[in-house]
Design a protein around this motif. Sequence first.
Motif, PDB file in Angstrom:
ATOM      1  N   SER A  68      16.542  -0.447 -10.307  1.00 52.09           N
ATOM      2  CA  SER A  68      16.320  -1.208  -9.073  1.00 52.09           C
ATOM      3  C   SER A  68      15.238  -0.588  -8.198  1.00 52.09           C
ATOM      4  CB  SER A  68      17.619  -1.287  -8.268  1.00 52.09           C
ATOM      5  OG  SER A  68      18.085   0.026  -7.953  1.00 52.09           O
ATOM      6  N   GLY A  69      14.413   0.265  -8.782  1.00 49.55           N
ATOM      7  CA  GLY A  69      13.363   0.922  -8.018  1.00 49.55           C
ATOM      8  C   GLY A  69      12.360   1.541  -8.957  1.00 49.55           C
ATOM      9  N   TRP A  70      11.589   2.467  -8.426  1.00 54.32           N
ATOM     10  CA  TRP A  70      10.513   3.081  -9.191  1.00 54.32           C
ATOM     11  C   TRP A  70      10.932   4.456  -9.695  1.00 54.32           C
ATOM     12  CZ3 TRP A  70       5.981   1.563 -11.177  1.00 54.32           C
ATOM     13  CH2 TRP A  70       5.119   2.551 -11.668  1.00 54.32           C
ATOM     14  N   GLY A  71      10.554   4.749 -10.917  1.00 51.92           N
ATOM     15  CA  GLY A  71      10.539   6.106 -11.414  1.00 51.92           C
ATOM     16  C   GLY A  71      11.878   6.767 -11.664  1.00 51.92           C
ATOM     17  N   TYR A  95       7.465   5.753  -4.727  1.00 56.36           N
ATOM     18  CA  TYR A  95       8.736   6.275  -4.228  1.00 56.36           C
ATOM     19  C   TYR A  95       8.848   6.036  -2.723  1.00 56.36           C
ATOM     20  CZ  TYR A  95       9.283   8.674  -8.718  1.00 56.36           C
ATOM     21  OH  TYR A  95       9.428   8.957 -10.061  1.00 56.36           O
ATOM     22  N   LEU A  96       7.724   6.183  -2.016  1.00 52.28           N
ATOM     23  CA  LEU A  96       7.713   5.894  -0.588  1.00 52.28           C
ATOM     24  C   LEU A  96       8.028   4.426  -0.344  1.00 52.28           C
ATOM     25  CD1 LEU A  96       7.099   6.641   2.370  1.00 52.28           C
ATOM     26  CD2 LEU A  96       4.677   6.197   1.876  1.00 52.28           C
ATOM     27  N   ARG A  97       7.482   3.540  -1.175  1.00 50.90           N
ATOM     28  CA  ARG A  97       7.766   2.106  -1.053  1.00 50.90           C
ATOM     29  C   ARG A  97       9.267   1.846  -1.159  1.00 50.90           C
ATOM     30  NH1 ARG A  97       7.084  -2.092  -5.082  1.00 50.90           N
ATOM     31  NH2 ARG A  97       7.759  -0.482  -6.519  1.00 50.90           N
ATOM     32  N   ASP A  98       9.923   2.493  -2.136  1.00 48.49           N
ATOM     33  CA  ASP A  98      11.365   2.296  -2.305  1.00 48.49           C
ATOM     34  C   ASP A  98      12.138   2.785  -1.089  1.00 48.49           C
ATOM     35  OD1 ASP A  98      10.728   1.283  -4.738  1.00 48.49           O
ATOM     36  OD2 ASP A  98      11.706   2.837  -5.927  1.00 48.49           O
ATOM     37  N   ALA A  99      11.717   3.917  -0.528  1.00 52.18           N
ATOM     38  CA  ALA A  99      12.387   4.449   0.662  1.00 52.18           C
ATOM     39  C   ALA A  99      12.220   3.503   1.851  1.00 52.18           C
ATOM     40  CB  ALA A  99      11.836   5.834   1.005  1.00 52.18           C
ATOM     41  N   ASP A 132      -9.310   3.398   5.052  1.00 49.89           N
ATOM     42  CA  ASP A 132      -9.797   2.865   6.317  1.00 49.89           C
ATOM     43  C   ASP A 132      -9.115   3.572   7.485  1.00 49.89           C
ATOM     44  OD1 ASP A 132      -7.281   1.687   6.585  1.00 49.89           O
ATOM     45  OD2 ASP A 132      -8.004  -0.381   6.560  1.00 49.89           O
ATOM     46  N   GLU A 133      -9.473   3.153   8.711  1.00 53.33           N
ATOM     47  CA  GLU A 133      -8.976   3.846   9.897  1.00 53.33           C
ATOM     48  C   GLU A 133      -7.450   3.812   9.981  1.00 53.33           C
ATOM     49  OE1 GLU A 133     -13.148   2.375  10.974  1.00 53.33           O
ATOM     50  OE2 GLU A 133     -11.441   1.647   9.822  1.00 53.33           O
ATOM     51  N   THR A 134      -6.850   2.670   9.676  1.00 51.88           N
ATOM     52  CA  THR A 134      -5.392   2.549   9.788  1.00 51.88           C
ATOM     53  C   THR A 134      -4.685   3.391   8.745  1.00 51.88           C
ATOM     54  OG1 THR A 134      -5.688   0.290  10.602  1.00 51.88           O
ATOM     55  CG2 THR A 134      -3.479   0.918   9.895  1.00 51.88           C
ATOM     56  N   GLU A 135      -5.149   3.331   7.513  1.00 52.82           N
ATOM     57  CA  GLU A 135      -4.529   4.123   6.451  1.00 52.82           C
ATOM     58  C   GLU A 135      -4.692   5.613   6.724  1.00 52.82           C
ATOM     59  OE1 GLU A 135      -4.474   2.756   2.259  1.00 52.82           O
ATOM     60  OE2 GLU A 135      -5.590   4.601   1.866  1.00 52.82           O
ATOM     61  N   THR A 136      -5.838   6.000   7.273  1.00 50.90           N
ATOM     62  CA  THR A 136      -6.047   7.406   7.622  1.00 50.90           C
ATOM     63  C   THR A 136      -5.109   7.839   8.740  1.00 50.90           C
ATOM     64  OG1 THR A 136      -8.375   7.314   6.951  1.00 50.90           O
ATOM     65  CG2 THR A 136      -7.735   9.070   8.477  1.00 50.90           C
ATOM     66  N   LEU A 137      -4.970   7.004   9.764  1.00 50.05           N
ATOM     67  CA  LEU A 137      -4.108   7.343  10.885  1.00 50.05           C
ATOM     68  C   LEU A 137      -2.651   7.477  10.446  1.00 50.05           C
ATOM     69  CD1 LEU A 137      -3.757   7.752  13.952  1.00 50.05           C
ATOM     70  CD2 LEU A 137      -3.448   5.266  14.140  1.00 50.05           C
ATOM     71  N   VAL A 138      -2.186   6.528   9.634  1.00 54.11           N
ATOM     72  CA  VAL A 138      -0.805   6.572   9.166  1.00 54.11           C
ATOM     73  C   VAL A 138      -0.592   7.717   8.185  1.00 54.11           C
ATOM     74  CG1 VAL A 138       0.932   5.264   7.866  1.00 54.11           C
ATOM     75  CG2 VAL A 138      -0.437   4.128   9.603  1.00 54.11           C
ATOM     76  N   GLY A 139      -1.655   8.057   7.443  1.00 58.91           N
ATOM     77  CA  GLY A 139      -1.539   9.160   6.503  1.00 58.91           C
ATOM     78  C   GLY A 139      -1.137   8.746   5.119  1.00 58.91           C
ATOM     79  N   LEU A 140      -1.346   7.477   4.767  1.00 55.69           N
ATOM     80  CA  LEU A 140      -0.915   7.022   3.459  1.00 55.69           C
ATOM     81  C   LEU A 140      -1.725   7.667   2.341  1.00 55.69           C
ATOM     82  CD1 LEU A 140       1.266   5.129   2.417  1.00 55.69           C
ATOM     83  CD2 LEU A 140      -0.484   3.359   2.166  1.00 55.69           C
ATOM     84  N   ALA A 141      -2.912   8.173   2.665  1.00 57.95           N
ATOM     85  CA  ALA A 141      -3.668   8.894   1.656  1.00 57.95           C
ATOM     86  C   ALA A 141      -2.965  10.176   1.256  1.00 57.95           C
ATOM     87  CB  ALA A 141      -5.076   9.210   2.167  1.00 57.95           C
ATOM     88  N   ASN A 142      -2.014  10.599   2.074  1.00 57.69           N
ATOM     89  CA  ASN A 142      -1.215  11.787   1.767  1.00 57.69           C
ATOM     90  C   ASN A 142       0.242  11.472   2.086  1.00 57.69           C
ATOM     91  OD1 ASN A 142      -0.241  14.355   1.273  1.00 57.69           O
ATOM     92  ND2 ASN A 142      -0.842  15.132   3.277  1.00 57.69           N
ATOM     93  N   PRO A 143       0.935  10.696   1.224  1.00 59.25           N
ATOM     94  CA  PRO A 143       2.281  10.218   1.536  1.00 59.25           C
ATOM     95  C   PRO A 143       3.261  11.320   1.881  1.00 59.25           C
ATOM     96  CG  PRO A 143       1.412   9.097  -0.394  1.00 59.25           C
ATOM     97  CD  PRO A 143       0.457  10.203  -0.063  1.00 59.25           C
ATOM     98  N   GLU A 144       3.065  12.515   1.318  1.00 57.78           N
ATOM     99  CA  GLU A 144       4.028  13.584   1.554  1.00 57.78           C
ATOM    100  C   GLU A 144       3.966  14.126   2.978  1.00 57.78           C
ATOM    101  OE1 GLU A 144       3.405  16.450  -1.502  1.00 57.78           O
ATOM    102  OE2 GLU A 144       4.471  15.267  -3.009  1.00 57.78           O
ATOM    103  N   ALA A 145       2.896  13.797   3.715  1.00 60.09           N
ATOM    104  CA  ALA A 145       2.785  14.290   5.084  1.00 60.09           C
ATOM    105  C   ALA A 145       3.350  13.327   6.111  1.00 60.09           C
ATOM    106  CB  ALA A 145       1.314  14.576   5.421  1.00 60.09           C
ATOM    107  N   ALA A 159      13.977   9.721  -2.310  1.00 57.39           N
ATOM    108  CA  ALA A 159      14.331  10.464  -1.096  1.00 57.39           C
ATOM    109  C   ALA A 159      14.258   9.537   0.100  1.00 57.39           C
ATOM    110  CB  ALA A 159      13.387  11.651  -0.895  1.00 57.39           C
ATOM    111  N   PRO A 160      15.172   9.678   1.065  1.00 56.59           N
ATOM    112  CA  PRO A 160      15.143   8.815   2.251  1.00 56.59           C
ATOM    113  C   PRO A 160      13.980   9.159   3.163  1.00 56.59           C
ATOM    114  CG  PRO A 160      16.830  10.493   2.487  1.00 56.59           C
ATOM    115  CD  PRO A 160      16.298  10.628   1.095  1.00 56.59           C
ATOM    116  N   LEU A 161      13.614   8.211   4.010  1.00 57.83           N
ATOM    117  CA  LEU A 161      12.569   8.465   4.993  1.00 57.83           C
ATOM    118  C   LEU A 161      13.065   9.418   6.073  1.00 57.83           C
ATOM    119  CD1 LEU A 161      11.198   4.861   5.647  1.00 57.83           C
ATOM    120  CD2 LEU A 161      10.094   6.663   4.315  1.00 57.83           C
ATOM    121  N   PRO A 162      12.201  10.256   6.612  1.00 60.28           N
ATOM    122  CA  PRO A 162      12.581  11.081   7.766  1.00 60.28           C
ATOM    123  C   PRO A 162      12.937  10.197   8.961  1.00 60.28           C
ATOM    124  CG  PRO A 162      10.503  11.836   6.799  1.00 60.28           C
ATOM    125  CD  PRO A 162      10.820  10.526   6.159  1.00 60.28           C
ATOM    126  N   SER A 163      13.796  10.681   9.818  1.00 59.13           N
ATOM    127  CA  SER A 163      14.208   9.895  10.992  1.00 59.13           C
ATOM    128  C   SER A 163      13.020   9.556  11.886  1.00 59.13           C
ATOM    129  CB  SER A 163      15.265  10.675  11.784  1.00 59.13           C
ATOM    130  OG  SER A 163      14.744  11.937  12.197  1.00 59.13           O
TER     131      SER A 163
END
Length: 531
Positions: free
Chosen positions: A6-9, A387-391, A314-327, A15-19
Motif C-alpha cells: 500500500s506504499g513505496w519501497g 517515502y516522503l510522499r507516503d508519509a 525552482d524557488e518554491t522547491e528550494t525554499l521547501v527543501g524538496l531537493a533534500n527531503p531528509e532536511a 517514517a512519519p513526518l516530524p510534527s
Amino acid sequence: MDMLWSGWGAPERAAPLPSSVTGLLRDLLGVKPRETATVALEDLDVPASPLVPDAHRALTAALGDEALVRTDAETRVRHTRGKSTPDLLRMRGGDLAAALPAAVLLPATHDEVRDVLRLCAEHGLAAVAFGGGTSVVGGLAPEARGPFVALDLRRMNRLLDLDPVSRTATLQPGLRAPQAEALLAEHGFTLGHFPQSYEWATIGGFAATRSSGQASAGYGRFDEMVLSLTLATPEGTLDTGRAPRSAAGPDLRQLLLGSEGAFGVITSVTVRVRPVPQTRVHEGWSFPTFDAGAAALRRLAQDGPRPTVLRLSDETETLVGLANPEAIGSGELKASGCTAVAGYEGTEGDTAYRRERAAAVLRECGGTPLGEEPGRRWAHGRYSAPYLRDALLDAGAFAETLETAAFWSRLPGLYAAVRDALTATLTEAGTPPLVMCHISHVYENGASLYFTVVSAQGEDPVAHWTRAKHAANEAILAAGGTISHHHGVGTDHRDWYVREIGPLGAEALRAVKRRLDPEGVLSPGVLLPSR
C-alpha cells in the motif's frame, strides 16, 4: 523482498513526518489528519480468482510447476495497480476493482513467456508484464475486458552475456537495477542508470517505458543505451538490433522501446556499459532566479562541458527543501533563490577538468558555489522522495508528481502554464496546493520539467487530482510539451498521447499491435485505446 503493498519501497524505511511539518501543512494548506486508517492486507475483501480450471491447467503445464501459477489473495493484491498517488489511495481504501489479476505467473525463460502469451490468447485472458511494480501512470491496470494475468518476471534475473571488448551486456528483464549494477560491477562496469525508482525498478521496465536516470546528462537515457532486445508476442518472437548502428531500414528497436507491454513482453536487453568511475563528486550551486539557473544549465548542455548530473530546483522547491527531503522539518532550511546540483563521474583527471571548466561557466552565468555538502546530501537522499510522499499521505496531505519536456525556447511558457493550471484547478476545488518544480534532465535542444504538488486531500482526493491532472495535461499540449518525458503513457496519459502523435500515427501503431497481438491480449488500453 516484496515492496510495501500500500506504499513505496521497504516497509522498514517508512517514517512519519516530524510534527513541525504536520503543523506547517495544517497552517499553510489546511491539511487535516486522516479520518480513516489504511485497510490492513488481511482485511481486504479479495474475490476468488476467476481463472477457469482449463486455463489454470494449461498455464501450469507451460510453466512446469503449479507453484508458478499463483492465485492466492496476497500475491494477487501485491500485483494490483502501480505506485501513483491515486493507485495508493485506492489500495489503502480497499478498492481493488478491475485491477486485480486472476493469477500471477512466474516464467523463467523467453519460451515460457511466449507460450504463456499464446495460451492467454487461446483462453481469452489478457496479460500484463510486471517488473518492479513501480508504474505511476496506470500501466499495470488494464482496461476491463475480462480476467487478466500478471506476468511477474522476477525469475528472469540473470546477466546473460558480457562483452568487455564491445562494452555490452545482455540482461534479462526481471533484474532490478541494484542487482544489475552489482553483477556488472563484478566485471568492472556500470550501466549508469539511476532513476528515482532505482531501488525497485527493473531492466525490462526501463526499456518498456523509455526511462531516464538522474545521471542522464552524462550517461544518456535508457533508450540511448539499448543496442538490441528480444520481444515475446502471442504471434512469436521478434529480435531487433545486430549492430551498434545500422542503415538497414527503420530501427525496430525504437518501435519497441516505450511500448509498455502493448506489443509484447521484453525478454532480454543488450545495453551499452561503461567502466565503473574512479570518482564521483556532487556539488551545489545557487542562482537568484529559476530563469537564471535554467540559462546556466542550457549553456552547459549546449556548449559544455556537460556534467554527469545536472538539475535545478525552482524557488518554491528550494525554499521547501524538496531537493533534500531528509532536511525537511529539521530546521535547516534557510535557502533562497534556486539550488542546482552538478555531479561529475569518471577518471580523476577527467572529472577534475570538467568540474573546473563547468564551474567557470556557472559562475559566469551568475551562480554561487555552495560546496560539496549540498551535492552529497542530494546524492544520499535521492531515492527517499517516494517515502516522503507516503508519509504525507499518512498525515492527510495529498502529494503527487508529473513531468514533461520541451525545447528550450518553449520551456518558460510550459513551466508557467502547468504551474498555473495545477494551482487554479486545485484551488477551485477547495484544496489550494503548493506547486514545486525542477529541471531534471537536460539536452542540447531542451529539458524536462518535474512538478511536485502537495495539497489537502479534501473529500475526494482522487477526483480532485483527476481534474487537476486533466488541466495540466491540456496545458502541456497547448504549450508545446510532450505528455511524458520518462514516466511513460500507461492509461493515465493515453488519450493525450494519441492526440500528440495524431490520428495517422495512432493508426500506424494500432496496425503494429494487430499484427503482433491480434487478440488484444497484451495490456489492453495501455498506450493505445482498446477497440
